[in-house]
Design an enzyme around this catalytic site. Structure first.
Site: not given
Ligand code: 9D3
Length: 262
Positions: A168, A115, A88, A153
């Site tokens: 894209d 954690e 994170p 991709r």
């Protein structure tokens, strides 16, 4: 591209390797991919991969030795790979990072659990840290899958259409136009006539217009960040005129006083 995932839950990837574009990429050798169990590098009868945090506190921390062992083994197999920790605390994953990663020879993706991992793993064993967004997961595995999916991709020759990935790169700062397929009538709703007209220029204009209006309504931030082409500016001006006409058709003072708001 070679992917090596290090995780205490390698079974989570079994389904992921077996479907769609990832499966095809594996079959035709465009990618290699495997999930290695970090536990295989843990010592002792119980093969422990986590331990209590120094200094106290709740939760567990991933022990450094099994992680180091797993990363060393991966680096032997993929000596030119970049080692990325899914955490994170990493930089937020996006299309730009996907385009940057697809240029590399290999990726060793380290999935944290609990954690987090012992801080010292970051010193010599991790080249980069990536998060997949600002929400809390239970571990890095889904993040690794998302990253592998987005990067795979982009490998040349992976997507069916010749230019899908290339397209894209033009349209990634806009939302895509609306799509329709058969049947022509579905539960009382018809496919727009222009798509059946065979007039390719008209279809292209219609697509650009739906793309613009969706972006304007759903993601105005994208439109504001973008430099517009002259045909895009024409579309916006046309809407302005339409809106202006609606306003002009109203009585001078509007109907606010009659609406009973106060
Ligand atoms: C109590 C503080 N938490 C940080 C927000 C601790 C914590 C929560 C969740 C530590 C690790 C995790 C597990 N998450 C991941 O390993 C993870 C993750 C994520 O939670 N969000 C977005 N991207 C990622 S990539 C790996």
């Amino acid at each position: 591209m070679n992917f090596d995932v290090l995780t205490i839950f390698p079974e989570m990837f079994d389904g992921f390797w077996q479907h769609g574009i990832i499966r095809r990429a594996l079959e035709n050798g465009k990618i290699s991919a495997r999930a290695t169990n970090i536990r295989d590098f843990a010592e002792g009868r119980h093969k422990v991969t986590d331990d209590r945090p120094y200094g106290g506190g709740c939760g567990m921390v991933m022990k450094p030795e099994p992680l180091a062992g797993a990363i060393r083994a991966s680096r032997k197999r993929l000596p030119r790979a970049k080692t990325i920790l899914l955490t994170p605390q990493g930089r937020s994953f996006n299309q730009e990072i996907a385009r940057e990663l697809v240029k590399l020879k290999g990726l060793i993706l380290v999935c944290g659990r609990y954690e987090g991992v012992d801080e010292r793993i970051g010193y010599d064993f991790i080249d980069d840290e990536i998060s997949i967004g600002d929400y809390v997961l239970t571990g890095g595995e889904l993040g690794a899958m998302i990253l592998i999916d987005a990067v795979t991709r982009l490998i040349p020759g992976i997507l069916g259409g010749i230019d899908s990935a290339e397209k894209d790169s033009f349209s990634q700062d806009m939302l895509e136009h609306a799509h329709f397929t058969r049947p022509r009538m579905f539960e009382g709703r018809e496919v727009p006539d222009v798509l059946l007209s065979g007039n390719h220029a008209a279809i292209e204009t219609w697509r650009m217009e739906t793309s613009m209006i969706r972006t304007f309504l759903k993601r105005p931030d994208l439109l504001k960040a973008r430099s517009l082409s002259s045909s895009e500016i024409e579309i916006l001006k046309k809407w302005c005129l339409e809106i202006e006409k609606i306003i002009q058709a109203q009585p001078v003072c509007g109907t606010d006083a009659l609406s009973g708001g106060e």
